[in-house]
Scaffold this active site. Structure first.
Site, mmCIF file in Angstrom:
data_model
loop_
_atom_site.group_PDB
_atom_site.id
_atom_site.type_symbol
_atom_site.label_atom_id
_atom_site.label_comp_id
_atom_site.label_asym_id
_atom_site.label_seq_id
_atom_site.Cartn_x
_atom_site.Cartn_y
_atom_site.Cartn_z
ATOM 1 N N ASN A 155 0.788 -1.212 0.006
ATOM 2 C CA ASN A 155 -0.028 -0.010 -0.061
ATOM 3 C C ASN A 155 1.004 1.316 0.036
ATOM 4 O O ASN A 155 2.092 1.330 -0.260
ATOM 5 C CB ASN A 155 -0.952 0.212 1.153
ATOM 6 N N ARG A 156 0.418 2.547 0.273
ATOM 7 C CA ARG A 156 1.136 3.636 0.006
ATOM 8 C C ARG A 156 1.807 3.994 1.523
ATOM 9 O O ARG A 156 1.008 4.114 2.514
ATOM 10 C CB ARG A 156 -0.093 4.654 -0.460
ATOM 11 N N HIS B 100 3.634 0.089 -2.763
ATOM 12 C CA HIS B 100 3.928 -1.563 -2.689
ATOM 13 C C HIS B 100 5.447 -1.778 -2.386
ATOM 14 O O HIS B 100 6.047 -2.282 -3.105
ATOM 15 C CB HIS B 100 3.313 -2.013 -3.656
ATOM 16 N N HIS C 261 -1.370 -9.821 -3.983
ATOM 17 C CA HIS C 261 -1.939 -8.974 -4.833
ATOM 18 C C HIS C 261 -2.635 -9.871 -5.919
ATOM 19 O O HIS C 261 -2.506 -9.419 -7.066
ATOM 20 C CB HIS C 261 -1.146 -8.022 -5.290
ATOM 21 N N THR C 262 -3.493 -10.857 -5.601
ATOM 22 C CA THR C 262 -4.095 -11.466 -6.550
ATOM 23 C C THR C 262 -5.355 -10.721 -7.219
ATOM 24 O O THR C 262 -5.931 -10.212 -6.394
ATOM 25 C CB THR C 262 -4.417 -12.967 -6.243
ATOM 26 N N TYR C 263 -5.755 -10.703 -8.541
ATOM 27 C CA TYR C 263 -6.849 -10.084 -9.042
ATOM 28 C C TYR C 263 -7.747 -11.194 -9.284
ATOM 29 O O TYR C 263 -7.627 -11.971 -10.113
ATOM 30 C CB TYR C 263 -6.384 -9.457 -10.251
ATOM 31 N N ASP D 227 -11.188 1.438 -3.865
ATOM 32 C CA ASP D 227 -9.653 1.292 -3.492
ATOM 33 C C ASP D 227 -9.618 1.805 -1.796
ATOM 34 O O ASP D 227 -9.054 2.875 -1.818
ATOM 35 C CB ASP D 227 -8.696 2.053 -4.394
ATOM 36 N N GLN E 299 -7.779 -4.429 1.972
ATOM 37 C CA GLN E 299 -7.736 -3.434 0.899
ATOM 38 C C GLN E 299 -8.643 -4.128 0.140
ATOM 39 O O GLN E 299 -8.281 -5.155 -0.559
ATOM 40 C CB GLN E 299 -6.485 -3.075 0.319
ATOM 41 N N GLU F 200 -6.740 -7.608 -0.394
ATOM 42 C CA GLU F 200 -5.466 -7.667 0.013
ATOM 43 C C GLU F 200 -5.415 -7.437 1.582
ATOM 44 O O GLU F 200 -5.559 -6.377 2.096
ATOM 45 C CB GLU F 200 -4.643 -6.604 -0.584
#
Ligand SMILES: *[C@@H]1O[C@H](CO)[C@@H](O)[C@H](O)[C@H]1NC(C)=O
Ligand SMILES: *[C@@H]1O[C@H](CO)[C@@H](O)[C@H](O)[C@H]1NC(C)=O
Length: 359
Positions: free
Chosen positions: A90-91, A116, A192-194, A258, A296, A323
């Site tokens: 994340n940020r 990330h 981070h799987t979509y 998000d 997330q 996430e």
């Protein structure tokens, strides 16, 4: 003479070091885990899930995660598809933080912020395959990575382990561990799987139903950096305490989801429910539980024209990410649960996915 011998010695060491390191044990490959109805492929590039095949309610299998056809595509990937992200997922606002009086400046890779883990995070490195066993009742693979002191600006050496294991009844367990070897450091790993449980090439996830077990979110500024405020989801499009179709609520947002949810069920190392996703058409259900404080929820808002598996092109909302992790930018918000890991007390994080179908 002594000097020459020393130089020769050094050269031999350097050459043999290269031979042991990059060439043999760090070769990039694809590894399969298979048990019953479920099969998962992974690569040690980024400790990434590249495919996950599951039957639908009629028994017809489909690959339910986004990805690419070749490892080279993963190496050039921008959306972190399927990878482990870190050292800090994340940020981090302003690409810096202060720890015990020392200011650490990180590599900024999203405007003036760090996303990330920086320009070359854990998703962009070759992991070592420490163990791999695709047999027996619980097939597993264990990836390890040594992150050096100062890497992307983070303090201290860090030894990281991620294991993927298939267990009873179509369950995938992911266990992450990180040990600070010499200095305290922030650690926040995420997978981070979509996901598109209707099939990676089925279109978008807007008709999926989701339930998220978080009654609060961490509010963001316009750069998606947490303000430090924690707000109730009550009466907002973020309220998924009961299952809702994603698209119906998302209409009220400009861009999609998000956002970090504060998971109910408190802190501690007990697994608690994080989210349930249901795709009516295929009948597939994904249930996720975790010991992390947050999750997330990302509806792949910035995916655009990404050429994926079998030539299928992924567009916005082609998938969703769940996430589980510590709160974003926790290093700069003392009111968030601490993400600082000190030597002697390793970081641990578990995700448990349970897959099923219903009519
Ligand atoms: C997974 O990997 C195995 C072995 O490389 C390969 O045969 C199989 O086709 C892969 N599955 C998918 C869905 O990519
Ligand atoms: C902070 O610094 C003090 C003094 O140098 C040291 O004793 C302490 O262990 C440090 N704490 C952490 C968490 O690094």
């Amino acid at each position: 003479m002594a000097k020459l011998a020393l130089l020769l010695c050094f050269l031999i060491l350097a050459v043999s070091g290269l031979a042991n390191g990059s060439a043999t044990e760090h070769k990039v490959g694809i590894f399969e885990l298979k048990k019953g109805d479920i099969s998962v492929n992974l690569t040690n590039w980024g400790a990434t899930i590249t495919s996950l095949v599951l039957p639908d309610k009629h028994g017809k299998p489909a690959d339910v995660v986004l990805g690419y056809d070749s490892i080279k595509d993963y190496m050039n990937d921008k959306p972190y598809i399927g990878a482990i992200v870190g050292r800090v997922a994340n940020r981090i606002g302003g690409a810096q933080f202060t720890l015990n009086g020392t200011l650490y400046k990180l590599i900024a890779n999203e405007g003036k912020n760090t996303l990330h883990g920086g320009k070359i995070g854990f998703s962009d490195v070759v992991w070592k395959v420490a163990r791999y066993h695709n047999k027996g009742p619980a097939p597993y693979i264990v990836f390890t990575y040594h992150s050096s002191d100062g890497e992307q600006g983070f303090p201290g050496d860090l030894q990281v382990t991620v294991s993927y294991t298939l267990i009873e009844d179509n369950q995938l367990s992911i266990k992450m561990k990180a040990t600070a070897l010499n200095k305290p450091t922030p650690v926040n790993l995420a997978q981070h799987t979509y996901w598109n449980i209707g099939g990676h090439n089925s279109g978008d996830i807007l008709s999926n139903e989701i339930q998220i077990f978080g009654s609060h979110i961490t509010l963001l500024d316009s750069d998606l950096i947490p303000t430090g405020k924690i707000a109730s989801v009550k009466g907002t499009p973020y309220d998924f305490l009961k299952p809702h179709v994603i698209g119906s609520k998302m209409k009220k947002l400009s861009n999609g989801y998000d956002i970090n949810y504060v998971l109910d069920g408190g802190l501690g190392d007990k697994l608690k429910p994080a989210a349930v996703v249901y795709d009516k058409k295929s009948g597939r259900v994904l249930e996720l539980s975790t010991d992390a404080p947050g999750v997330q929820f990302y509806t792949s808002n910035s995916l655009k024209n990404v050429k994926g598996k079998g030539g299928f092109v992924y567009e916005p909302h082609a998938a969703l990410c769940l996430e589980t992790q510590g709160f974003p930018d926790a290093v700069n918000h003392p009111n968030f649960p601490s993400t600082i890991v000190s030597p002697g007390k390793p970081y641990r994080h578990q995700m448990l996915f349970k897959f099923s179908t219903k009519a």
